[in-house]
Every structure is written in structure tokens, then in C-alpha cells.
Enzyme design. Structure first.
Site, PDB file in Angstrom:
ATOM      1  CD  GLU A 282     -11.530   3.037   0.108  1.00 54.84           C
ATOM      2  OE1 GLU A 282     -11.736   2.630  -1.048  1.00 54.84           O
ATOM      3  OE2 GLU A 282     -10.403   3.364   0.534  1.00 54.84           O
TER       4      GLU A 282
ATOM      5  CG  HIS B 221      -5.289  12.836  -1.099  1.00 52.51           C
ATOM      6  ND1 HIS B 221      -5.379  13.010  -2.447  1.00 52.51           N
ATOM      7  CD2 HIS B 221      -5.158  11.501  -0.889  1.00 52.51           C
ATOM      8  CE1 HIS B 221      -5.290  11.830  -3.046  1.00 52.51           C
ATOM      9  NE2 HIS B 221      -5.158  10.895  -2.128  1.00 52.51           N
TER      10      HIS B 221
END
Lengths: 394, 362
Positions: free
Chosen positions: B90, B159
Site C-alpha cells: 500500500e 478489518h
């Protein structure tokens, strides 16, 4: 033109000719002589996973005198910034580049303004090399309107988009993926240009660098990663920070070249080589072996983690400006006096720019609220006391 | 002869709205319906078609057709130069995308979920959001960071976080939170066209939900204004301000409240930064009571900002303290019963609205 050719071939011609030529030189300090001169770089290049460029470099009087002038200007500028900082006219951070001038100047000589450069916070000289003015530098450092970022950026945030100079970044290592992104865009737009992403030996260990390098290699991006190895990441010597300080090899599958970063001709040769390589084959790493005379920043004396002997040793043996001076003198391209006059000229230029910058006003208060967005949508923004200070963003 | 011309014109116009027609064919109801996934996909498709500088970059956006199938079909249509599959890095690919935006391209970066955006948050904040300001307008960053945000179902603590408040703090960013398909289409198109960095927070559980959609919304030029909230349901007794999935819950709560004689006004915020303070305040000045609803952690959240702005601007109009419904102040648990307690439910919104209306003991 004929006169200067006479000069370069036989400087021992009569005194009258010499005094005539020096009179002319005073008005035209940069020789326009482009007769090729062949010089060898200080040391040969060392390569990793690629062939080695020749250490024989073509140059000429005009180029060498331009190198001298540009580097002398940068040197003078950085030293003047030191004084301004101590006089508290420059605030916050100030990271000086004196000692490393050959990297900025040599790189610029190898490329065009269509190629992009991005660097970290030691960016004053890179900005000048890309066409920025002394006034823009000093005004920005002092937080004035005429600064290249209108006083809103400061020392670490110089930009010059019209010359494809993308800053000026304060977060160590962030500029490397950004630079690979510029290379991506150049390839996307089929611009046939490359990006030089500069970083230091301290940043060379950043994970995001390897992430970006991996993607650049996968996608064959025209990215040239340039490690300006001045051997100290702030106060930490390279051997204390990197298990492998052979930064030109750290790309593993990406080729690399080790270059004497204090030799402007070697830098130019390496960057020419790298540009050709990157356009054909994708990323390449250049490790510039260089040195900064100042500490990491103006808050760092630079002598607690290295000896004064080391610093003076480099200054005596490897100074980039002195190297070019010796080269010019040994090839009789100019006299000592002419070079000293050039230095006096650049000193005056720097002093004039500082004087002008000192007169320049600080940004208007309304500038607090400008450029938050490119398109502000008429949104409200607030000052510290939102009942007192509100603005509509254009 | 005229009949043939008319036929040809009909064919031409049908060709233009073919993607929408394909959608229509899959639903048997008379009103046009589109789910959020299709809304996002069609928006991406249209913006990529209209502007060659727009490209997609992220994990699994290409060959996998998108982890949540939002980018389905786009690789086939636009090719590998414009739909880029990245390694799981990322910080690297977000930085590369921001650099491309510096140069003038228009990247749409997908984070598989916004939890992973934390690996790239330095590029979102320091490289993207602040650049236009630091460069005094030289370097604008026309980038969109999009992906699912907030809780899904049973995915656990790492998450499930909602990042709306984090990103909305930062001047220089725009933060959008679509709820329905109209929002998804209109706001994503606006985000891609916007010259500033936009954080576009979707919701995984809404991707499959269908909403009625008008012809105007289906048009390729359709765009919603950034910074404007929408009154989803007009009311006069209490204002309920919510974003994303909680708008749906708030509408359900309003139906329940109606049976008890409480007429709730539901605001779909759509934009967290800029926050539509005037719509919120106008509503509160009308209803005099406010409930804020968010799925996110409560402390320093969107609800807190809304409460502060209402207290600053409309204090005299408040007849009750501002009520705040938010996710529980704990990392998201896995067990279904605990998870249910960790996110707001419709009954929580109903209860808070009643408290604000003094229909129950506080």
C-alpha cells in the site's frame, strides 16, 4: 570567438593579449568556447548488474566555467543561508547542501526540463539547478511573498512545476514512491522522459522505497533512484544504519552504479547513462558518494558524530568546486583572477537577492486560507477562534 | 423511410444506455433499480471513458475483477495500461499514484479496505492533502482513494474500523460517504472530476443493496455536488444525521418512530469533509432536537463534530441535549452476539430519538 580559441590553445601569448582577454573576460565571464575537451573522472565507475560507463568524459570550456559558476553560486547561497538562520531570519528547519553541489549541477547538465526531479528536504540547490532564482529561495526561507511557495512552504517545500521539479518533501523516503509515480505518468503519457528521485543514505533503508522499486521494475518505469550518500543519516553513520551500505547494490534485481558525487563530470556521465538505461530498460539506482560540510540541519553542529579532521579532509581532497577550479586552471580555460571574479560576482548576486528578499513583505493574512483546495467549493474554513476568523475557500 | 430513421435513432439511444438497460433486464420490478456495486462500476466506466487521464490502481482490481467486483469488466475494456494490478504494498502503490497525480494524471486508488489505508496514510495526508497548500497552488493532486470502510460482518477487529473522522480532520482532503446507488454514482463521478484528493468511503454491506434510480442519475453527465447533505426524509420533531449504512438504519428508525407519533427528519450527510453544516443547522433550527448516528468509534468522531457545530451555531434552538449513537468503544469482537452489540442497531437510534423528544427517561 577566434580570440578565445587563441587563448585556450596558447595562453602564453603576449601580456598585451592577456590583459586584453582579461578585460573581455570581465564583461563575459563565461567562455563560449565549445571546443571539446576530454577529461577522465576521478575514479572509475563501479556497477551492479549493468555495464560500466566510460570514465572518459567530453566537456568544453563553456560547460566547465558554467559548472564552476553554478556550484560557486550554490555554495555561496547555502553559506549565506547559514548566517540568515543564525540571525533568526530563517526559522524552523534549514538543511544545507554545501559540499553536495556537484550532484545537482551534474544531473542538470545531463537532462532537460522535460525530465522530472524530486528530492527530500535538502532542496535549495536542486531548486536553483532547475531554474529557480535566488530571490525565490531567500524569500521562501524568510517566509515572504516572493518565495517560490509564496512563503507557505518553507525550506523543505520548494517546488517548480514548470521545470518539472516536484519538491521538496519533509517525510524521509516518501519522495521515492512519488518519484516512481512521476515516472509512471511519464510513461503513461509517452513523454520519452525520465524521473530522478533523490534520497539519502538514511532514507535508503525505507520499506516504501523497495515497494516502489519493485513496482517500477515490474512495470519498466523510467525511474532513476539517486542515493545521495553523504554517509550520515542525521547523526547516524551509514555503517550503523545499514547492514549493507553498498546502496547501489541494494536494488538486487535493479542495476546500480556507484559514482563519485564530488566530481561533477562523473555525475553528468552517470546521469546520461542512467537516462538512456531507464528509457529502454526501466529503473536503475545511482549511488552518489558525496559529503555535506554542514550538519544534518542548522540545529546540528555536525561534529558530534564525525571528526573535524574528516570534514576538513574532504574539503581539501574532494571539494567539488575546487576540483573544477583546478581543472579549469590546468587547461588554461580561465585565469585564477577570472575565477575569483566569478566568485565575487556570485557573492554579489547572493547579497543582492538577500537584500531584496529582506524588503519583501510577508504574505497577506488572507493567504492563511488560500490553496487549501484547488477547488474550494465555497466551503467555510476557520481560524483559531472560529467566531472571530472565518473564511470562504474559493 | 421515416420509420427506418426513427428506428435507427432508437437504436442509437438504446446503445448509449445499454449498460443501464442490461441492469434493467436483471430486475423484474417496474421501477428502475440499481445496486451500489453496479452504480460504482458504471461511474468508473463512464469517467474512464470520458477522460483518458483516469486510471485505476490497486490490489486485484484487474484480472480478479476487483476484490468486491467493483471494477468488474474494466480491465477488458481499458487494458493493462489503465487498470493496474499491484503487489500488496500500500505505501508503495499509494505513493506512486500520488506522484502520478502530481504529474497531472487522475488515479483512482482502491484500498481493499480502508484498514489497509493506514499503511499508506502518510501519502494520503502528507503527500496528497497538503501539497496544494505547501506549494501555494503549484502542485494540485487530483486523486481518489476509494474502497470499503467500516464494519462488514464477522471480520474482526483489524478489518472493521471506520476512518471517516480520521481523514475528515485533515484540511486539503475531501471525504465522501455515499449511501445509496444515486450517491455512489453521483459522488464517485464528482470525486474523479474534482482536482483535489478525495477519500471515498464505501461500505461492503451496501454493495449488494438495490435502490430505485432515475434516468437523470443514469445519465453519464450526472454528478452530485461535493459538500451538500441530502434530506432523505423530511420531518419536524427530531433530526437524525447519519452517513453510509447508518442512513438506512435511520430511515428504518424513522418508520418505527412515526408509529409513536414522532416525525423524524433524516439527513444523509453524503460529505463528511466538507461537512454541510448549514443543512444540519437549518434542520435542527426546525426540529430543535438532534441525534447523530455513526458506526465508528465514538470518541472524537463525526457525531462529536456535528454536536459541536450545532452547539456553536444553534444553541438557542436546542430543546434537548444532542444524542450520539456510535459504534461501541471497543475493538470489534468476532462472536456474533458481541458484534451485534458493537455496532448501532435500529432500536438504538429509536431509543435515542425518543430520549431527545423526552418520550423516555434519560
Amino acid at each position: 570567438m577566434a580570440l578565445s580559441q587563441l587563448l585556450s590553445s596558447s595562453s602564453r601569448s603576449g601580456n598585451r593579449l592577456k590583459s586584453l582577454s582579461s578585460a573581455i573576460s570581465l564583461r563575459h565571464p563565461i567562455s563560449t568556447d565549445t571546443t571539446p575537451i576530454t577529461v577522465e573522472t576521478s575514479v572509475p565507475f563501479t556497477s551492479h548488474q549493468c555495464e560500466v560507463p566510460s570514465r572518459t568524459v567530453q566537456t568544453n570550456a563553456k560547460e566547465l566555467l558554467t559548472f564552476f559558476r553554478d556550484m560557486a553560486l550554490m555554495r555561496r547561497m547555502e553559506i549565506a543561508a547559514d548566517s540568515l538562520y543564525k540571525a533568526k531570519l530563517i526559522r524552523g528547519f534549514c538543511h544545507l547542501y554545501d559540499g553536495q553541489e556537484a550532484v545537482a549541477v551534474g544531473m542538470e547538465a545531463a537532462i532537460t526540463k522535460k525530465d522530472s526531479i524530486i528530492t527530500a528536504y535538502r532542496d535549495h540547490c536542486t531548486f536553483i539547478a532547475r531554474g529557480g532564482t535566488l530571490l525565490e529561495v531567500f524569500a521562501e526561507l524568510m517566509g515572504r511573498q516572493a518565495g517560490c511557495s509564496r512563503g507557505k512552504g518553507g525550506s523543505m517545500h520548494f517546488y517548480k512545476k514548470d521545470s518539472n521539479f516536484y519538491g521538496g518533501h519533509g517525510i524521509v523516503g516518501a519522495q521515492v514512491p512519488l518519484g516512481c509515480g512521476l515516472a509512471f505518468a511519464q510513461k503513461y503519457c509517452k513523454d520519452e522522459a525520465v524521473t530522478f528521485a533523490l534520497y539519502g543514505d538514511g532514507a535508503a533503508n525505507q520499506g516504501q522505497l523497495f515497494e516502489a522499486l519493485n513496482i517500477s521494475a515490474l512495470w519498466d518505469l523510467p525511474a532513476i533512484l539517486v542515493c545521495e550518500n553523504n554517509h550520515y543519516g542525521m547523526g547516524t553513520a551509514e555503517w550503523r544504519a545499514a547492514k549493507s551500505p553498498a546502496y547501489y547494490k541494494r536494488g538486487d534485481y535493479v542495476p546500480g552504479l556507484k559514482v563519485d558525487g564530488m566530481d561533477v563530470l562523473a555525475v553528468k556521465q552517470a546521469c546520461t547513462f542512467a537516462k538512456e538505461h531507464a528509457l529502454k530498460n526501466g529503473p536503475i539506482i545511482l549511488e552518489m558518494d558525496t559529503y555535506r560540510y554542514h550538519g544534518h540541519s542548522m540545529s546540528d553542529p555536525g561534529s558530534t558524530y564525525r571528526t573535524r579532521d574528516e570534514i576538513t579532509g574532504v574539503r581539501q581532497e574532494r571539494d567539488p568546486v575546487e576540483r573544477i577550479r583546478k581543472l579549469i586552471l590546468s587547461h588554461d580555460l580561465a585565469t585564477e583572477k577570472e575565477l575569483k571574479d566569478t566568485e565575487k560576482e556570485v557573492r554579489k548576486e547572493v547579497d543582492d537577492a538577500i537584500a531584496q528578499a529582506k524588503e519583501n513583505p510577508v504574505p497577506d493574512s488572507s493567504e492563511l486560507f488560500t490553496n487549501v483546495y484547488a477547488k474550494g467549493l465555497g466551503v467555510e474554513s476557520f481560524g483559531a477562534d472560529r467566531k472571530e476568523v472565518r473564511a470562504t475557500l474559493p | 423511410m421515416l420509420g427506418i430513421v426513427r428506428q435507427k435513432m432508437l437504436e442509437q439511444s438504446l446503445k448509449k444506455i445499454r449498460p443501464a438497460v442490461a441492469v434493467l433486464r436483471s430486475y423484474s420490478s417496474a421501477a428502475k433499480q440499481m445496486n451500489v456495486r453496479e452504480a460504482l462500476n458504471s461511474a468508473l466506466n463512464e469517467e474512464m471513458s470520458a477522460d483518458s487521464k483516469v486510471f485505476l490502481i490497486g490490489e486485484e482490481v484487474g484480472e480478479y475483477q476487483g476484490a468486491y467486483k467493483i471494477t468488474k469488466g474494466l480491465l477488458d475494456k481499458y487494458g493493462t495500461e489503465r487498470v493496474l494490478d499491484t503487489p500488496i504494498t500500500e505505501a508503495g502503490f499509494a505513493g506512486i499514484a500520488v506522484g502520478a497525480a502530481y504529474y497531472g494524471l487522475k488515479p483512482v486508488v482502491e484500498f481493499m479496505t480502508f484498514n489497509f489505508s493506514m499503511q499508506a496514510i502518510d501519502h494520503i495526508i502528507n503527500s496528497a492533502a497538503k501539497s496544494n497548500y505547501m506549494s501555494a497552488g503549484q502542485i494540485s493532486v487530483p486523486i481518489v482513494f476509494r474502497g470499503p470502510n467500516g464494519a462488514a460482518a464477522g471480520v474482526g477487529a483489524q478489518h472493521s474500523q471506520c476512518y471517516a473522522a480520521w481523514y475528515a480532520t485533515c484540511p486539503g482532503l475531501k471525504v465522501l460517504t455515499p449511501y445509496n446507488s444515486e450517491d455512489a454514482r453521483g459522488l464517485l463521478k464528482a470525486a474523479i472530476r474534482d482536482p483535489d484528493p478525495v477519500v471515498f468511503l464505501e461500505n461492503e454491506l451496501l454493495y449488494g443493496e438495490s435502490f430505485p434510480i432515475s434516468n437523470e442519475v443514469l445519465d453519464s453527465s450526472f454528478c452530485l455536488p461535493i459538500g451538500k447533505a441530502k434530506i432523505e426524509r423530511k420531518g419536524k420533531h427530531v433530526t437524525i444525521a447519519a452517513y453510509s449504512k447508518m442512513v438506512g438504519y435511520s430511515l428504518k428508525a424513522a418508520e418505527i418512530l412515526e408509529k409513536d407519533g414522532i416525525d423524524a427528519e433524516v439527513i444523509n450527510l453524503r460529505s463528511i469533509r466538507p461537512l454541510d453544516r448549514s443543512t444540519i443547522n437549518d434542520s435542527v433550527r426546525k426540529t430543535n432536537r438532534l441525534v447523530t448516528v455513526e458506526e465508528a468509534f465514538p470518541q472524537h468522531g463525526v457525531g462529536a463534530e456535528i454536536c459541536a457545530c450545532v452547539v456553536e451555531e444553534s444553541f438557542a434552538y436546542l430543546d434537548a441535549p444532542v444524542e450520539r449513537i456510535a459504534g461501541a468503544d471497543v475493538p470489534m469482537p468476532y462472536a456474533a452476539n458481541l458484534e451485534r452489540m458493537a455496532v448501532p442497531q435500529v432500536e438504538d437510534i429509536v431509543r435515542a430519538a425518543k430520549r431527545a423528544c423526552y418520550r423516555s427517561v434519560p
